[in-house]
Design a protein around this motif. Structure first.
Motif, PDB file in Angstrom:
ATOM      1  N   VAL A 294      37.029  62.829  71.928  1.00 21.58           N
ATOM      2  CA  VAL A 294      37.571  61.484  72.116  1.00 21.58           C
ATOM      3  C   VAL A 294      37.992  61.314  73.563  1.00 21.58           C
ATOM      4  N   VAL A 295      37.711  60.133  74.118  1.00 19.03           N
ATOM      5  CA  VAL A 295      38.239  59.751  75.422  1.00 19.03           C
ATOM      6  C   VAL A 295      39.426  58.825  75.175  1.00 19.03           C
ATOM      7  N   SER A 296      40.602  59.269  75.547  1.00 17.66           N
ATOM      8  CA  SER A 296      41.789  58.451  75.318  1.00 17.66           C
ATOM      9  C   SER A 296      41.766  57.211  76.202  1.00 17.66           C
ATOM     10  N   ASP A 297      42.450  56.178  75.770  1.00 22.52           N
ATOM     11  CA  ASP A 297      42.548  54.955  76.570  1.00 22.52           C
ATOM     12  C   ASP A 297      43.166  55.249  77.929  1.00 22.52           C
ATOM     13  N   GLU A 298      44.142  56.168  77.932  1.00 22.64           N
ATOM     14  CA  GLU A 298      44.809  56.506  79.187  1.00 22.64           C
ATOM     15  C   GLU A 298      43.844  57.197  80.165  1.00 22.64           C
ATOM     16  N   LEU A 299      43.036  58.134  79.644  1.00 26.29           N
ATOM     17  CA  LEU A 299      42.074  58.806  80.511  1.00 26.29           C
ATOM     18  C   LEU A 299      41.024  57.827  81.016  1.00 26.29           C
ATOM     19  N   ALA A 300      40.571  56.945  80.141  1.00 30.68           N
ATOM     20  CA  ALA A 300      39.581  55.947  80.549  1.00 30.68           C
ATOM     21  C   ALA A 300      40.130  55.076  81.676  1.00 30.68           C
ATOM     22  N   ALA A 301      41.407  54.705  81.561  1.00 32.03           N
ATOM     23  CA  ALA A 301      42.024  53.879  82.602  1.00 32.03           C
ATOM     24  C   ALA A 301      42.152  54.648  83.911  1.00 32.03           C
ATOM     25  N   VAL A 302      42.535  55.923  83.809  1.00 29.57           N
ATOM     26  CA  VAL A 302      42.661  56.751  85.008  1.00 29.57           C
ATOM     27  C   VAL A 302      41.311  56.879  85.717  1.00 29.57           C
ATOM     28  N   MET A 303      40.258  57.086  84.939  1.00 30.30           N
ATOM     29  CA  MET A 303      38.941  57.278  85.541  1.00 30.30           C
ATOM     30  C   MET A 303      38.398  56.007  86.180  1.00 30.30           C
ATOM     31  N   LYS A 304      38.825  54.854  85.706  1.00 25.54           N
ATOM     32  CA  LYS A 304      38.327  53.600  86.273  1.00 25.54           C
ATOM     33  C   LYS A 304      39.012  53.213  87.575  1.00 25.54           C
ATOM     34  N   SER A 305      40.166  53.751  87.827  1.00 25.88           N
ATOM     35  CA  SER A 305      40.991  53.244  88.921  1.00 25.88           C
ATOM     36  C   SER A 305      40.943  54.134  90.163  1.00 25.88           C
ATOM     37  N   ASP A 306      41.321  53.491  91.297  1.00 27.09           N
ATOM     38  CA  ASP A 306      41.534  54.201  92.567  1.00 27.09           C
ATOM     39  C   ASP A 306      40.270  54.866  93.114  1.00 27.09           C
ATOM     40  N   TRP A 307      39.209  54.104  93.188  1.00 24.39           N
ATOM     41  CA  TRP A 307      37.979  54.572  93.822  1.00 24.39           C
ATOM     42  C   TRP A 307      37.698  53.710  95.043  1.00 24.39           C
ATOM     43  N   ALA A 308      37.360  54.338  96.140  1.00 27.03           N
ATOM     44  CA  ALA A 308      37.098  53.608  97.376  1.00 27.03           C
ATOM     45  C   ALA A 308      35.779  52.841  97.284  1.00 27.03           C
ATOM     46  N   ASP A 309      35.678  51.792  98.082  1.00 24.16           N
ATOM     47  CA  ASP A 309      34.443  51.025  98.194  1.00 24.16           C
ATOM     48  C   ASP A 309      33.453  51.848  99.024  1.00 24.16           C
ATOM     49  N   THR A 310      32.339  52.235  98.421  1.00 24.11           N
ATOM     50  CA  THR A 310      31.351  53.061  99.130  1.00 24.11           C
ATOM     51  C   THR A 310      30.043  52.316  99.379  1.00 24.11           C
ATOM     52  N   GLU A 311      30.056  50.995  99.212  1.00 25.11           N
ATOM     53  CA  GLU A 311      28.845  50.222  99.457  1.00 25.11           C
ATOM     54  C   GLU A 311      28.383  50.426 100.898  1.00 25.11           C
ATOM     55  N   LEU A 312      27.096  50.699 101.059  1.00 27.78           N
ATOM     56  CA  LEU A 312      26.508  50.899 102.384  1.00 27.78           C
ATOM     57  C   LEU A 312      25.978  49.567 102.894  1.00 27.78           C
ATOM     58  N   ARG A 313      26.313  49.232 104.117  1.00 25.99           N
ATOM     59  CA  ARG A 313      25.949  47.925 104.661  1.00 25.99           C
ATOM     60  C   ARG A 313      25.155  48.094 105.950  1.00 25.99           C
ATOM     61  N   GLY A 314      24.325  47.105 106.243  1.00 24.49           N
ATOM     62  CA  GLY A 314      23.556  47.126 107.475  1.00 24.49           C
ATOM     63  C   GLY A 314      22.489  48.204 107.502  1.00 24.49           C
ATOM     64  N   LEU A 315      21.892  48.511 106.340  1.00 28.81           N
ATOM     65  CA  LEU A 315      20.879  49.556 106.281  1.00 28.81           C
ATOM     66  C   LEU A 315      19.571  49.080 106.909  1.00 28.81           C
TER      67      LEU A 315
END
Length: 488
Positions: free
Chosen positions: A29-50
């Motif tokens: 089981v993936v707990s709701d709390e773990l799912a929320a933790v995994m979704k949050s606090d990730w930097a924007d890594t989109e590559l631009r001007g390729l």
């Protein structure tokens, strides 16, 4: 190797479908709390001007040629899917040649679609897997999520790289089911896409498409020629690596040779272009010896047929037959010199305006003459050639087209391939050989177990030809001197 705790069967399901769970998972089981933790606090890594890929303009020109050939018809070219090696492990993915040729992209599950336009021409779209979803946990729960197998380009990034619109491939099958009008698809790479088109395509139309795509590749553009030269240069360095390591191969097996060349292929390119043939001693008489598990013995010959595939999927195909000791015996040299003379006659016949078959016939004539001279065949030579009696020991054709596939353009029609006239930009191999099997009672005992092939990659030029693999010596004396210098 780590095991994903849950996963899908390929990562190509739509965002609203649940992640498929693995059978024997540690965390049921993936707990709701773990799912929320995994979704949050990730930097924007989109590559631009390729910047566009180096071959993007060439791919666009190829699509235009394809569009002109099939006006008013929808063209579908899949990249292919992962293939299972064992249970939940896959073979390394290699995009279909047709897809990579027309896009420059090499990603799995992708599909190129050329939609016919009312005013003429086609609108090209690459359907690709987008970045793995962070909202539903795909990026860390799916076996093909980016925390497991690495980051994919976003669709916006892919558009910059490929120079054409990109859409989510998970919607491609549904869109194609709704398609109207004539459709052609390159078969054999994506069963799901083919199933979506099953009532819209015909085998005859699809065969015509595959044939045309093969024939398009008969004449290489400048990007392709540069890639093939790069492949040949890396291949030459791989052969040098092998010569330097022959003492270690003698202490182990042909596998040391295979591994040595593979290292060069992976360091300087994408992979080997085909299974390396590392055939020592009597194994050299087996045309496609790829088991590479036999002994390497001084006094015998090593037939090494190998090619580096570049990062853009163009492969070299080069063969050298080397004396493992560094010096040919008198009989080995006699046979080697005959094959070398035959190969040179074939190379000399490669020029614009010549028939494709000319180089094969020139090479075979020399070999037939030698076999008659040695008393292995009864002349005259014209009779031998008419009846093709030399084939007992020459076996195969003298060459083939070369490009993204080692046997390139294989689906081209006979009249445009083996019955064609050579043109500048064509690249082909010239590779005669003589093979005396260990159980061949028709030849003297000392011949048995000797196999020799010499192969180079030849570009047809405006005024003749250029040997792309000329960085490797061919003459017997040159080979011996080259080996001696490399081994100190």
């Amino acid at each position: 190797m780590a095991e994903a705790t849950t996963g899908t069967d390929g990562g190509a399901e739509s965002d609203d479908k649940p992640i498929k769970e693995r059978k024997n998972r540690l965390y049921p089981v993936v707990s709701d709390e773990l799912a929320a933790v995994m979704k949050s606090d990730w930097a924007d890594t989109e590559l631009r001007g390729l910047s566009p890929l180096p071959q993007s303009s060439y791919a666009a020109a190829r699509r235009a040629t394809l569009s002109a050939r099939f006006p008013g018809e929808r063209i579908v070219v899949p990249a292919g899917n992962l293939r299972t090696r064992s249970n939940d492990t896959e073979y390394p993915f290699r995009a279909s040649t047709e897809y990579a040729y027309l896009t420059g992209d090499q990603t799995q599950d992708a599909v190129l679609v050329l939609e016919p336009q009312a005013g003429g021409g086609h609108a090209a779209t690459a359907y690709l897997l987008p970045r793995s979803n962070r909202e539903n946990g795909e990026f860390w729960l799916d076996g093909q999520g980016e925390l497991w197998v690495g980051r994919r380009h976003s669709l916006t990034e892919a558009e910059q790289l490929l120079g054409l619109p990109c859409k989510d491939v998970r919607k491609a099958a549904d869109a194609l089911r709704e398609a109207t009008g004539p459709v052609r698809v390159v078969r054999g790479h994506d069963a799901g896409i083919e199933a979506a088109l099953t009532d819209k395509v015909t085998a005859e139309r699809d065969t015509e498409l595959t044939e045309f795509l093969s024939e398009m590749r008969l004449v290489k553009d400048e990007f392709e020629i540069a890639e093939l030269q790069k492949a040949c240069d890396s291949t030459a360095r791989g052969f040098e690596d092998v010569v330097k390591a022959l003492d270690k191969a003698e202490a182990t097996s042909e596998r040391y040779i295979e591994g040595t060349f593979f290292l060069r292929a992976r360091v300087e390119g994408n992979d080997v272009g085909y299974g390396s043939i590392c055939a020592a001693g009597p194994h050299a008489t087996t045309l496609h010896w790829v088991r590479n598990d036999g002994p390497v013995r001084s006094g015998e010959l090593l037939l090494l047929d190998a090619g580096v595939e570049t990062h853009h999927l163009y492969t070299a195909d080069v063969t050298r037959t080397l004396p493992i000791s560094g010096t040919f015996s008198p009989l080995q040299r006699k046979i080697y010199d005959a094959v070398h003379e035959s190969q040179q006659a074939g190379i000399d016949a490669v020029k614009p305006g010549a028939a494709y078959r000319d180089f094969h016939e020139a090479s075979q004539r020399v070999l037939a003459e030698k076999l008659v001279e040695w008393g292995l065949l009864e002349g005259p030579v014209e009779r031998v050639l008419e009846l093709a009696l030399q084939r007992r020991w020459t076996l195969h054709g003298t060459g083939h087209m070369l490009g993204m596939d080692v046997h390139d353009c294989a689906h081209a029609r006979t009249e445009t391939y083996v019955d064609c006239t050579l043109e500048p930009g064509m690249v082909l191999t010239v590779e005669p050989g003589l093979y005396f099997q260990t159980d061949d009672l028709s030849v003297p005992e000392e011949y048995r177990g000797i196999g020799v092939r010499i192969e180079d990659d030849i570009l047809v030029t405006d005024d003749g030809n250029r040997n792309l693999s000329q960085g490797l010596p061919r003459g017997a004396a040159e080979v011996e001197a080259w080996m001696a210098a490399l081994r100190g």
